[in-house]
Enzyme design. Structure first.
Site, short mmCIF file in Angstrom:
data_model
loop_
_atom_site.label_atom_id
_atom_site.label_comp_id
_atom_site.label_asym_id
_atom_site.label_seq_id
_atom_site.Cartn_x
_atom_site.Cartn_y
_atom_site.Cartn_z
N CYS A 86 0.81 -1.21 0.00
CA CYS A 86 0.00 0.00 0.00
C CYS A 86 0.85 1.26 0.00
O CYS A 86 1.92 1.30 0.59
CB CYS A 86 -0.88 0.03 1.23
SG CYS A 86 -1.87 -1.43 1.46
N GLU A 92 8.01 -15.77 -9.93
CA GLU A 92 7.45 -14.45 -9.59
C GLU A 92 6.84 -13.74 -10.79
O GLU A 92 5.79 -13.12 -10.68
CB GLU A 92 8.55 -13.53 -9.02
CG GLU A 92 8.85 -13.71 -7.57
CD GLU A 92 9.94 -12.74 -7.09
OE1 GLU A 92 9.77 -12.16 -6.03
OE2 GLU A 92 10.97 -12.59 -7.79
N LYS A 124 12.72 -16.16 -9.13
CA LYS A 124 12.55 -15.10 -10.14
C LYS A 124 11.61 -15.56 -11.24
O LYS A 124 10.72 -14.84 -11.66
CB LYS A 124 13.94 -14.78 -10.71
CG LYS A 124 14.20 -13.39 -11.13
CD LYS A 124 14.31 -12.34 -10.07
CE LYS A 124 13.91 -12.69 -8.70
NZ LYS A 124 13.95 -11.78 -7.65
N ASN A 162 -2.14 2.44 5.68
CA ASN A 162 -1.26 1.31 5.33
C ASN A 162 -1.04 0.51 6.61
O ASN A 162 -0.80 1.11 7.65
CB ASN A 162 0.12 1.79 4.87
CG ASN A 162 0.08 2.44 3.51
OD1 ASN A 162 -0.96 2.46 2.86
ND2 ASN A 162 1.21 2.99 3.09
N GLY A 163 -1.07 -0.80 6.50
CA GLY A 163 -0.79 -1.63 7.67
C GLY A 163 -1.98 -2.51 8.01
O GLY A 163 -2.91 -2.66 7.21
N TRP A 165 -3.13 -2.81 -1.34
CA TRP A 165 -2.80 -4.22 -1.59
C TRP A 165 -3.61 -4.98 -0.56
O TRP A 165 -3.35 -4.88 0.64
CB TRP A 165 -1.30 -4.43 -1.40
CG TRP A 165 -0.79 -5.77 -1.82
CD1 TRP A 165 -0.46 -6.16 -3.09
CD2 TRP A 165 -0.53 -6.90 -0.97
NE1 TRP A 165 -0.01 -7.46 -3.07
CE2 TRP A 165 -0.03 -7.94 -1.79
CE3 TRP A 165 -0.65 -7.14 0.39
CZ2 TRP A 165 0.32 -9.18 -1.29
CZ3 TRP A 165 -0.29 -8.38 0.90
CH2 TRP A 165 0.19 -9.39 0.04
N ARG A 210 5.32 -0.77 -6.10
CA ARG A 210 5.32 -1.50 -4.84
C ARG A 210 4.24 -2.57 -4.80
O ARG A 210 4.21 -3.39 -3.90
CB ARG A 210 5.13 -0.53 -3.68
CG ARG A 210 6.25 0.49 -3.61
CD ARG A 210 5.96 1.52 -2.57
NE ARG A 210 6.21 0.99 -1.26
CZ ARG A 210 7.25 1.31 -0.51
NH1 ARG A 210 8.12 2.17 -0.96
NH2 ARG A 210 7.42 0.81 0.68
N LYS A 213 6.26 -4.96 -3.64
CA LYS A 213 7.70 -4.73 -3.54
C LYS A 213 8.16 -4.70 -2.08
O LYS A 213 9.20 -5.19 -1.73
CB LYS A 213 8.03 -3.40 -4.23
CG LYS A 213 9.50 -3.04 -4.26
CD LYS A 213 10.23 -3.84 -5.30
CE LYS A 213 11.70 -3.65 -5.28
NZ LYS A 213 12.39 -4.79 -5.91
N HIS A 262 15.40 -38.12 -4.70
CA HIS A 262 14.75 -38.65 -3.50
C HIS A 262 13.28 -38.27 -3.44
O HIS A 262 12.71 -38.16 -2.35
CB HIS A 262 15.49 -38.17 -2.24
CG HIS A 262 16.89 -38.69 -2.15
ND1 HIS A 262 17.17 -40.03 -2.04
CD2 HIS A 262 18.09 -38.06 -2.20
CE1 HIS A 262 18.48 -40.21 -2.00
NE2 HIS A 262 19.07 -39.02 -2.11
N GLU A 278 17.18 -18.90 -6.03
CA GLU A 278 16.86 -17.54 -6.45
C GLU A 278 16.37 -17.54 -7.90
O GLU A 278 15.41 -16.84 -8.25
CB GLU A 278 18.08 -16.62 -6.28
CG GLU A 278 17.95 -15.22 -6.86
CD GLU A 278 16.75 -14.43 -6.34
OE1 GLU A 278 16.14 -14.81 -5.34
OE2 GLU A 278 16.41 -13.41 -6.99
C1 G6P Z 1 8.73 -8.93 -1.16
C2 G6P Z 1 9.28 -8.73 -2.55
C3 G6P Z 1 10.51 -9.60 -2.76
C4 G6P Z 1 11.53 -9.32 -1.66
C5 G6P Z 1 10.93 -9.55 -0.27
C6 G6P Z 1 11.86 -9.09 0.83
O1 G6P Z 1 8.14 -10.18 -1.05
O2 G6P Z 1 8.31 -9.03 -3.53
O3 G6P Z 1 11.09 -9.29 -4.01
O4 G6P Z 1 12.63 -10.14 -1.84
O5 G6P Z 1 9.74 -8.78 -0.15
O6 G6P Z 1 12.01 -7.70 0.74
P1 G6P Z 1 13.18 -6.88 1.40
O7 G6P Z 1 12.84 -5.45 1.08
O8 G6P Z 1 13.13 -7.16 2.87
O9 G6P Z 1 14.44 -7.31 0.79
#
Ligand code: G6P
Length: 603
Positions: free
Chosen positions: A2, A487, A484, A99-100, A73, A27, A598, A503, A480
């Site tokens: 948000c 996502e 990616k 927000n929150g 969000w 975000r 984000k 396994h 990772e």
């Molecule tokens: C969200 C984002 C991810 C990120 C994670 C941790 O889920 O979508 O891309 O890695 O938060 O965020 P930070 O700001 O703590 O690295």
């Protein structure tokens, strides 16, 4: 997640708010709304989906001089127009954005608002009515009623409140969620992220948790919980509006992938002194050196970066390292060592899951460091030490340059600690020299865009699932890489320890399932190749990403040689591009994947 933008004292407030909300789009959000007033007229507009839908609803007659806007969000209540903010009290007098998450919203509704009906399902609607009910039932001013509501609310919040009968004032308050005041000439702005209002001002004032701020065109008044006025100096944001422009790139993610070699060099510049030594706060280096275990606490991509740096840190500092998921660690804290040191890896510096761990470790009196890309962020303020990533704003939701910057930053820290402890490995490890080799290697990988795009077209254009496999550091990159891919392309991708596939998970391999093997470990390469053969025999299409010295002629992607402890920094680049092209070829929005945010400011 948000976003909040507000302004008082400037005409066409709606346009400033829309521009600000657009800058926060990255975000992640699923609905948006704004309230503006020009003393004669008020406009409250909300819409589901993108901000352009909101824009289309605004007529030309709107010319607000005060306003608050929000991107939502969804947490409490589905994404819909009625649940979008701003929320209005039932008497129509107050509008609120938030927000929150208010944890005790159901109790509040029950205790104070039992007779009222609500139009939506959000916790915010309860809060705006709570303030209105305190005003009505106890004849309180807006500010006093707001203060009283804050005293009974539990949870995280950044609030901006307007009373339509006082169209010259925005009341704001925060707890755990970020909110800043921006100062202008004859106007003031509020924002959950400075980026949103950089076109208006570069001068900001921080708000601490549990403070209430009255914002008018001429000034701001900050009060603590007891109503005592607090004086606080403003600071200049070291950000440039051009840092957040896409330039000629079609998407931020591609720009950010390309920026990685520059980020490696920037980090070297920032942390190297004139003698070529690491320039990091000596007290920090001493405290890490004195610890008997380093705990890296993080989420998402930052968590994967922690794993990618683990063996590097252990080798160079000779201190054992544990990497932990914030959302698990906070509630199931393992038996800690005697002298732990906590490193919070967080691109945004705002992630609520990580913050709740920091609150606990602070309470326990343990030393902590936040490694973040955002100066002045909550985790940066609350940890004992901060190291900044200097990567420039990362706008694409899928993190790329923050991941590599975090690993590089840990390499620099490792060198400082290793040297301080006189560890044997640190004498042969020159982080700055190695990172300059990495930067060049990264450059040659980002130049492979067309080739990688064609590989994706061949192997991944229609697949529903895919696997990345590797061992040791290659396994951590595989995690990772898979994150990616899922996502942004929504391919069901998993990163697996290559030896573990047989396994159980090998049962999922079907004809043409893509399995991508990462091979940079001298002592594990042959085994991973063996595991690739096993899946190939079961119909998988295998793709090999191998370092130059371990590569075979038939391998699809060859990585330039870098220091063995830093191979993740280079191996990850083609996987970022694979995710990018898999998304692009499917026609999805690269920078704003569905359901993701984000900066995740709820637990
Ligand atoms: C969200 C984002 C991810 C990120 C994670 C941790 O889920 O979508 O891309 O890695 O938060 O965020 P930070 O700001 O703590 O690295």
């Amino acid at each position: 997640m948000c976003g909040i933008v507000g302004i008082v004292g400037k005409t066409h407030a709606e346009q400033i708010i829309i521009n600000g909300l657009q800058r926060l789009e990255y975000r992640g959000y699923d609905s948006a709304g704004l309230f503006v007033s020009d003393e004669k007229q008020e406009h409250l507009v909300k819409s589901q989906g993108r901000i352009k839908n909101l824009q289309e609803k605004l007529t030309n007659e709107v010319n607000g001089t005060i306003g608050i806007g929000h991107t939502r969000w969804a947490t409490h209540g589905k994404p819909s127009e009625e649940n979008a903010h701003p929320h209005t009290s039932q008497n129509g007098q107050l509008v609120l954005v938030h927000n929150g998450v208010i944890e005790n919203f159901a109790e509040l509704a029950n205790d104070y608002l039992a007779e009222e009906n609500f139009y939506g399902q959000t916790d915010t609607e309860i809060v705006v009515n709570l303030i209105a009910s305190f005003m009505e039932k106890e004849s309180l001013s807006t500010k006093t009623a707001f203060q009283k509501a804050l005293s009974v609310i539990h949870g995280s919040y950044a609030f901006a409140l307007v009373n339509k009968e006082e169209p010259e004032t925005i009341y704001v308050a925060k707890n755990k969620s970020p909110l800043l005041i921006g100062l202008g000439e004859g106007f003031n702005v509020i924002a959950s992220d400075a980026l949103a209002v950089l076109d208006q001002t570069h001068e900001f004032v921080e708000i601490a948790d549990n403070e209430l701020v009255t914002v008018t065109a001429d000034g701001i008044v900050i009060e603590d919980q007891k109503g005592e006025i607090i004086q606080r100096d403003a600071y200049q944001a070291q950000l440039d509006a051009s840092d957040i422009e896409k330039g000629t790139y079609p998407f931020y993610m591609l720009k950010e992938i390309d920026e990685q070699p520059t980020v490696m060099r920037k980090l070297t510049q920032e942390y190297r002194d004139d003698q070529g030594k690491v320039n990091i706060d000596k007290d920090l280096v001493e405290e890490v050196s004195a610890s008997d275990r380093i705990y890296i606490v993080a989420c998402g991509t930052s968590y994967n970066a922690g794993w990618a740096a683990k063996s590097l840190l252990e080798t160079v500092t000779q201190i054992p390292v544990e990497v932990q998921l914030s959302s698990e660690f906070g509630y199931n804290m393992p038996l800690l060592s005697e002298r732990p040191f906590f490193i919070f890896l967080t691109q945004s510096g705002e992630t609520a899951d990580s913050r709740q761990v920091l609150v606990q470790t602070n309470r326990l009196g343990f030393p902590s460091l936040t490694i973040t890309n955002v100066a002045g962020s909550t985790l940066s303020r609350e940890a004992k030490y901060t190291l900044l990533l200097h990567a420039g704003p990362e706008i694409a939701v899928a993190s790329t340059k923050a991941y590599t910057a975090q690993i590089a930053m840990l390499a620099i820290l490792a060198q400082a600690v290793g040297k301080n402890k006189n560890s044997k490995a640190s004498t042969s490890f020159d982080a700055f020299h190695e990172l300059s080799i990495v930067a060049t290697a990264m450059e040659s990988m980002v130049d492979e865009k067309d080739y990688i795009s064609s590989l994706v077209e061949h192997y991944l254009s229609t697949t529903r699932n895919a696997f990345y496999i590797g061992r040791g550091n290659d396994y951590y990159v595989a995690s990772e890489a898979a994150l990616k891919l899922k996502e942004i392309s929504y391919v069901q991708a998993e990163g697996f320890a290559a030896g573990e596939l047989k396994h159980g998970t090998i049962a999922l391999i079907e004809e043409a399932t893509p399995v991508l093997g990462i091979i940079t470990g001298q002592n594990t390469g042959a085994h991973t190749r063996g595991n690739l053969k096993e899946v190939e025999s079961r119909g998988a299409n295998t793709i090999v990403i191998a370092s130059e010295e371990l590569a075979r002629q038939e391998d699809q992607i060859i990585l330039p040689t870098v220091h063995p402890l830093l191979t993740s920094l280079v191996a990850v680049i083609p996987t970022q591009l694979i995710a990018y092209y898999a998304c692009l070829q499917r026609g999805y929005d690269v920078d704003k994947p569905r359901n993701l945010a984000k900066s995740v400011t709820v637990e």
